[in-house]
Write a protein that holds these residues in place. Sequence first.
Motif, PDB file in Angstrom:
ATOM      1  N   ILE A 187      37.410  41.813  45.686  1.00  0.00           N
ATOM      2  CA  ILE A 187      37.096  41.419  44.313  1.00  0.00           C
ATOM      3  C   ILE A 187      37.374  42.579  43.359  1.00  0.00           C
ATOM      4  O   ILE A 187      37.904  42.387  42.273  1.00  0.00           O
ATOM      5  CB  ILE A 187      35.630  40.956  44.200  1.00  0.00           C
ATOM      6  CG1 ILE A 187      35.405  39.700  45.056  1.00  0.00           C
ATOM      7  CG2 ILE A 187      35.260  40.681  42.742  1.00  0.00           C
ATOM      8  CD1 ILE A 187      33.948  39.273  45.162  1.00  0.00           C
ATOM      9  N   TYR A 188      37.034  43.792  43.783  1.00  0.00           N
ATOM     10  CA  TYR A 188      37.160  44.951  42.904  1.00  0.00           C
ATOM     11  C   TYR A 188      38.632  45.330  42.689  1.00  0.00           C
ATOM     12  O   TYR A 188      39.096  45.484  41.566  1.00  0.00           O
ATOM     13  CB  TYR A 188      36.410  46.144  43.502  1.00  0.00           C
ATOM     14  CG  TYR A 188      36.026  47.175  42.471  1.00  0.00           C
ATOM     15  CD1 TYR A 188      34.720  47.254  41.991  1.00  0.00           C
ATOM     16  CD2 TYR A 188      36.968  48.071  41.967  1.00  0.00           C
ATOM     17  CE1 TYR A 188      34.357  48.190  41.037  1.00  0.00           C
ATOM     18  CE2 TYR A 188      36.612  49.005  41.015  1.00  0.00           C
ATOM     19  CZ  TYR A 188      35.309  49.066  40.558  1.00  0.00           C
ATOM     20  OH  TYR A 188      34.965  49.996  39.605  1.00  0.00           O
ATOM     21  N   ASN A 189      39.373  45.474  43.774  1.00  0.00           N
ATOM     22  CA  ASN A 189      40.798  45.809  43.676  1.00  0.00           C
ATOM     23  C   ASN A 189      41.503  45.406  44.964  1.00  0.00           C
ATOM     24  O   ASN A 189      41.586  46.197  45.913  1.00  0.00           O
ATOM     25  CB  ASN A 189      41.015  47.296  43.407  1.00  0.00           C
ATOM     26  CG  ASN A 189      42.440  47.579  42.968  1.00  0.00           C
ATOM     27  OD1 ASN A 189      43.349  46.810  43.264  1.00  0.00           O
ATOM     28  ND2 ASN A 189      42.635  48.673  42.267  1.00  0.00           N
ATOM     29  N   PRO A 190      42.033  44.184  45.033  1.00  0.00           N
ATOM     30  CA  PRO A 190      42.608  43.665  46.287  1.00  0.00           C
ATOM     31  C   PRO A 190      43.876  44.378  46.736  1.00  0.00           C
ATOM     32  O   PRO A 190      44.311  44.193  47.877  1.00  0.00           O
ATOM     33  CB  PRO A 190      42.894  42.200  45.953  1.00  0.00           C
ATOM     34  CG  PRO A 190      43.059  42.171  44.475  1.00  0.00           C
ATOM     35  CD  PRO A 190      42.106  43.207  43.944  1.00  0.00           C
ATOM     36  N   HIS A 191      44.444  45.203  45.870  1.00  0.00           N
ATOM     37  CA  HIS A 191      45.663  45.928  46.270  1.00  0.00           C
ATOM     38  C   HIS A 191      45.386  46.933  47.385  1.00  0.00           C
ATOM     39  O   HIS A 191      46.312  47.411  48.018  1.00  0.00           O
ATOM     40  CB  HIS A 191      46.269  46.646  45.062  1.00  0.00           C
ATOM     41  CG  HIS A 191      46.805  45.708  44.028  1.00  0.00           C
ATOM     42  ND1 HIS A 191      48.122  45.306  43.996  1.00  0.00           N
ATOM     43  CD2 HIS A 191      46.188  45.072  43.007  1.00  0.00           C
ATOM     44  CE1 HIS A 191      48.305  44.473  42.973  1.00  0.00           C
ATOM     45  NE2 HIS A 191      47.140  44.310  42.361  1.00  0.00           N
ATOM     46  N   VAL A 192      44.123  47.232  47.623  1.00  0.00           N
ATOM     47  CA  VAL A 192      43.803  48.159  48.700  1.00  0.00           C
ATOM     48  C   VAL A 192      44.160  47.548  50.056  1.00  0.00           C
ATOM     49  O   VAL A 192      44.447  48.271  51.015  1.00  0.00           O
ATOM     50  CB  VAL A 192      42.308  48.559  48.627  1.00  0.00           C
ATOM     51  CG1 VAL A 192      41.405  47.391  49.019  1.00  0.00           C
ATOM     52  CG2 VAL A 192      42.041  49.770  49.500  1.00  0.00           C
ATOM     53  N   TYR A 193      44.160  46.222  50.147  1.00  0.00           N
ATOM     54  CA  TYR A 193      44.544  45.538  51.393  1.00  0.00           C
ATOM     55  C   TYR A 193      45.890  44.819  51.271  1.00  0.00           C
ATOM     56  O   TYR A 193      46.618  44.694  52.262  1.00  0.00           O
ATOM     57  CB  TYR A 193      43.475  44.515  51.791  1.00  0.00           C
ATOM     58  CG  TYR A 193      42.142  45.122  52.100  1.00  0.00           C
ATOM     59  CD1 TYR A 193      41.971  45.947  53.208  1.00  0.00           C
ATOM     60  CD2 TYR A 193      41.052  44.900  51.269  1.00  0.00           C
ATOM     61  CE1 TYR A 193      40.738  46.527  53.485  1.00  0.00           C
ATOM     62  CE2 TYR A 193      39.812  45.468  51.529  1.00  0.00           C
ATOM     63  CZ  TYR A 193      39.661  46.286  52.645  1.00  0.00           C
ATOM     64  OH  TYR A 193      38.442  46.862  52.910  1.00  0.00           O
ATOM     65  N   PHE A 194      46.189  44.332  50.085  1.00  0.00           N
ATOM     66  CA  PHE A 194      47.425  43.562  49.875  1.00  0.00           C
ATOM     67  C   PHE A 194      48.179  44.111  48.660  1.00  0.00           C
ATOM     68  O   PHE A 194      48.028  43.610  47.542  1.00  0.00           O
ATOM     69  CB  PHE A 194      47.096  42.078  49.676  1.00  0.00           C
ATOM     70  CG  PHE A 194      46.355  41.459  50.820  1.00  0.00           C
ATOM     71  CD1 PHE A 194      47.028  41.101  51.986  1.00  0.00           C
ATOM     72  CD2 PHE A 194      44.973  41.262  50.748  1.00  0.00           C
ATOM     73  CE1 PHE A 194      46.339  40.537  53.057  1.00  0.00           C
ATOM     74  CE2 PHE A 194      44.285  40.706  51.824  1.00  0.00           C
ATOM     75  CZ  PHE A 194      44.966  40.341  52.977  1.00  0.00           C
ATOM     76  N   PRO A 195      48.961  45.172  48.866  1.00  0.00           N
ATOM     77  CA  PRO A 195      49.698  45.764  47.749  1.00  0.00           C
ATOM     78  C   PRO A 195      50.564  44.737  47.020  1.00  0.00           C
ATOM     79  O   PRO A 195      51.255  43.941  47.651  1.00  0.00           O
ATOM     80  CB  PRO A 195      50.564  46.832  48.430  1.00  0.00           C
ATOM     81  CG  PRO A 195      49.823  47.173  49.678  1.00  0.00           C
ATOM     82  CD  PRO A 195      49.193  45.881  50.136  1.00  0.00           C
TER      83      PRO A 195
END
Length: 229
Positions: A187-195
Amino acid sequence: MFKKTSLAAGVAAFATLFVAGGPAVADADQVDYTAMTPHELAEYLIFEANDGGGFNLSQEMQEGGTARDRMQQDELQEACSIIGDGKPDADTMNAIRAAAAESIVYPEGGIQLGDWERGRELAWSGFGYRVGHNYDDHTTREVGGTCYNCHQFAMDRTGGTVGPGLTGYGKTRGSGEAILKYAYDMIYNPHVYFPCTHMPRFGASGFLDEQAIADIMAYMFDPESPVNE
């Protein structure tokens, strides 16, 4: 807002070259659309053509700045726009993941679940920070997460199918520390798992605060929530 950090050198260099060169336009009467890349054409149509394509980009935004500021991409968005729908290379993905991880701020007391009923309202609401002539009144109605646009949560309402279905999320995954952290990060920043994912960075952008994230997570995990019936 998302904190700018250095991404992969190759992508950053490409972006720098683009910015330095700028769109292949200088005079609206001499615009050659055929000489533009798709990225350049998009930049021109949004920011230059007809003084913003008919939008009042000088309009002040509720979150601060102007509509023109809101339309400006940060470093991560620029990198992902250059990549387009293709898959980032390994170095770029690692750089984006690192930048996303750096942006995440965790609650002082650890990740906790909030009020699932309030979280349900937030998950099914798209209210807040709209561009218009009148500000949204956030004192009478809270900023929503717009989660329903992409996700199906429970069988009592129909959500979107762009993102994975979340029906039974807590029931099937439990509520251990690792899965709570994963949900919070997503929720906070999904790019940490899915760039370069299309999912918004609700926490990093500042549009959902700590309590709102806790409440939406409660809607996903609480055994009493319709999500887990």
